[in-house]
Design a protein around this motif. Structure first.
Motif, PDB file in Angstrom:
ATOM      1  N   LYS A  54       0.864  -1.194   0.000  1.00  6.78           N
ATOM      2  CA  LYS A  54       0.000   0.000   0.000  1.00  6.78           C
ATOM      3  C   LYS A  54       0.893   1.235   0.000  1.00  6.78           C
ATOM      4  O   LYS A  54       1.996   1.211   0.583  1.00  6.78           O
ATOM      5  CB  LYS A  54      -0.861   0.004   1.257  1.00  6.78           C
ATOM      6  N   ALA A  55       0.367   2.332  -0.575  1.00  5.62           N
ATOM      7  CA  ALA A  55       1.204   3.515  -0.795  1.00  5.62           C
ATOM      8  C   ALA A  55       2.009   3.981   0.440  1.00  5.62           C
ATOM      9  O   ALA A  55       3.230   4.094   0.356  1.00  5.62           O
ATOM     10  CB  ALA A  55       0.352   4.643  -1.356  1.00  5.62           C
ATOM     11  N   PRO A  56       1.366   4.225   1.592  1.00  3.24           N
ATOM     12  CA  PRO A  56       2.174   4.731   2.716  1.00  3.24           C
ATOM     13  C   PRO A  56       3.221   3.709   3.167  1.00  3.24           C
ATOM     14  O   PRO A  56       4.290   4.078   3.648  1.00  3.24           O
ATOM     15  CB  PRO A  56       1.149   4.977   3.828  1.00  3.24           C
ATOM     16  N   ASP A  57       2.913   2.423   2.980  1.00  2.00           N
ATOM     17  CA  ASP A  57       3.864   1.376   3.377  1.00  2.00           C
ATOM     18  C   ASP A  57       5.065   1.322   2.442  1.00  2.00           C
ATOM     19  O   ASP A  57       6.163   0.942   2.864  1.00  2.00           O
ATOM     20  CB  ASP A  57       3.169   0.009   3.426  1.00  2.00           C
ATOM     21  N   VAL A  58       4.869   1.708   1.180  1.00  2.00           N
ATOM     22  CA  VAL A  58       6.007   1.769   0.252  1.00  2.00           C
ATOM     23  C   VAL A  58       7.053   2.715   0.826  1.00  2.00           C
ATOM     24  O   VAL A  58       8.244   2.404   0.891  1.00  2.00           O
ATOM     25  CB  VAL A  58       5.555   2.249  -1.162  1.00  2.00           C
ATOM     26  N   THR A  60       7.425   3.564   3.980  1.00  2.00           N
ATOM     27  CA  THR A  60       7.984   2.980   5.208  1.00  2.00           C
ATOM     28  C   THR A  60       9.038   1.925   4.873  1.00  2.00           C
ATOM     29  O   THR A  60      10.127   1.920   5.475  1.00  2.00           O
ATOM     30  CB  THR A  60       6.855   2.344   6.055  1.00  2.00           C
ATOM     31  N   TYR A  61       8.749   1.039   3.924  1.00  3.30           N
ATOM     32  CA  TYR A  61       9.718  -0.010   3.561  1.00  3.30           C
ATOM     33  C   TYR A  61      11.005   0.612   3.021  1.00  3.30           C
ATOM     34  O   TYR A  61      12.099   0.158   3.338  1.00  3.30           O
ATOM     35  CB  TYR A  61       9.117  -0.980   2.536  1.00  3.30           C
ATOM     36  N   VAL A  62      10.860   1.644   2.195  1.00  4.70           N
ATOM     37  CA  VAL A  62      12.053   2.275   1.616  1.00  4.70           C
ATOM     38  C   VAL A  62      12.804   3.053   2.704  1.00  4.70           C
ATOM     39  O   VAL A  62      14.026   2.981   2.797  1.00  4.70           O
ATOM     40  CB  VAL A  62      11.677   3.189   0.425  1.00  4.70           C
ATOM     41  N   GLY A  81       5.336  12.245   4.406  1.00  2.00           N
ATOM     42  CA  GLY A  81       6.748  12.598   4.481  1.00  2.00           C
ATOM     43  C   GLY A  81       7.599  11.347   4.363  1.00  2.00           C
ATOM     44  O   GLY A  81       7.219  10.397   3.678  1.00  2.00           O
ATOM     45  N   GLY A  82       8.739  11.307   5.050  1.00  3.61           N
ATOM     46  CA  GLY A  82       9.612  10.126   4.958  1.00  3.61           C
ATOM     47  C   GLY A  82      11.018  10.548   4.621  1.00  3.61           C
ATOM     48  O   GLY A  82      11.227  11.405   3.756  1.00  3.61           O
ATOM     49  N   GLN A  83      11.980   9.932   5.328  1.00  5.14           N
ATOM     50  CA  GLN A  83      13.390  10.243   5.084  1.00  5.14           C
ATOM     51  C   GLN A  83      13.883   9.381   3.925  1.00  5.14           C
ATOM     52  O   GLN A  83      14.463   8.315   4.137  1.00  5.14           O
ATOM     53  CB  GLN A  83      14.209   9.947   6.351  1.00  5.14           C
ATOM     54  N   VAL A  84      13.576   9.800   2.724  1.00  9.63           N
ATOM     55  CA  VAL A  84      13.985   9.069   1.522  1.00  9.63           C
ATOM     56  C   VAL A  84      14.420  10.098   0.478  1.00  9.63           C
ATOM     57  O   VAL A  84      14.094  11.272   0.599  1.00  9.63           O
ATOM     58  CB  VAL A  84      12.820   8.235   0.930  1.00  9.63           C
TER      59      VAL A  84
END
Ligand code: PRP
Length: 211
Positions: A54-58, A60-62, A81-84
């Motif tokens: 699922k989109a938000p989990d993509v 998180t995994y990355v 957001g996300g530190q990517v």
């Protein structure tokens, strides 16, 4: 060559992403021939492993390095957001964030605080704060268009792609908020550790024809 794990967003974006990878000449028979509900699909050559999430989990995994790369909508990145690293606009999944409501809906400040229903409370919060409008944001999980129809909200902040869902429910765009599309994101450590493999992949995607 080290194998890359790529997280793809399941659903609407999935087919477009597979087409982009195919056009770029990346091994993706394992995706096109996939059937059923398998979530991890490995290229027999061993170069790429795709996972479906699922989109938000993509994100998180990355972010945590469980996947090296991901394909996800800018809407999800703006909300969660996300530190990517966001390294490529893939030009697929084009749509926009809009504020929508009935044609006679006014968002001008009035005696009553306006209620905005949305799946994107963080985006909506920032947007209305920047406009200097103090609104009540109501979080909805899906089919947000229902909220004004049932009188739960004055307007919505949501994604419009074809505009069909708004039209079929008697709603119109009141304000355009942002243009959106799918992005290629990369884990920060993978960017260094698998630099060669990632560069090769990006060059192929960059060279491949995009819609
Ligand atoms: C999205 C969005 C709108 C619709 C817009 O929902 O939230 O409801 O698509 O698309 P359109 O402009 O082409 O009509 P989605 O189909 O992803 O389902 P959901 O509302 O259940 O999350």
């Amino acid at each position: 060559m080290e194998a890359l794990t790529i997280a793809l967003t399941k659903g609407r974006l999935q087919n477009d992403a597979v087409n982009v990878f195919k056009q770029a000449g990346l091994p993706c028979d394992c995706l096109t021939q996939a059937s059923g509900r398998k979530l991890v699909l490995e290229d027999p050559g061993g170069d790429i492993r795709y996972v479906l999430a699922k989109a938000p989990d993509v994100v998180t995994y990355v972010e945590h390095g469980a996947a090296d790369l991901g394909v996800v909508g800018l809407d999800t990145l703006m909300e969660h957001g996300g530190q990517v690293y966001e390294i490529l606009d893939l030009g697929i999944g084009r749509c926009r964030f809009v504020v929508a409501g009935f044609p006679d809906t006014s968002l001008e400040p009035g005696p009553k605080q306006k209620r905005i229903a949305t799946k994107y409370p963080a985006v909506a919060g920032r947007y209305f704060k920047e406009k200097g409008l103090n609104v009540n944001i109501i979080r909805i999980e899906g089919s947000v268009e229902l909220a004004p129809l049932l009188g739960l909200s004055d307007a919505i902040l949501d994604i419009a792609e074809t505009g069909g869902t708004l039209r079929d429910n008697g709603l119109v765009v009141l304000e355009g908020v942002a243009e959106l599309s799918a992005r290629l994101i990369v884990n920060i450590a993978s960017m260094k550790l698998k630099q060669k493999e990632i560069r090769r992949l990006v060059e192929r995607l960059w060279g491949g024809e995009r819609p």
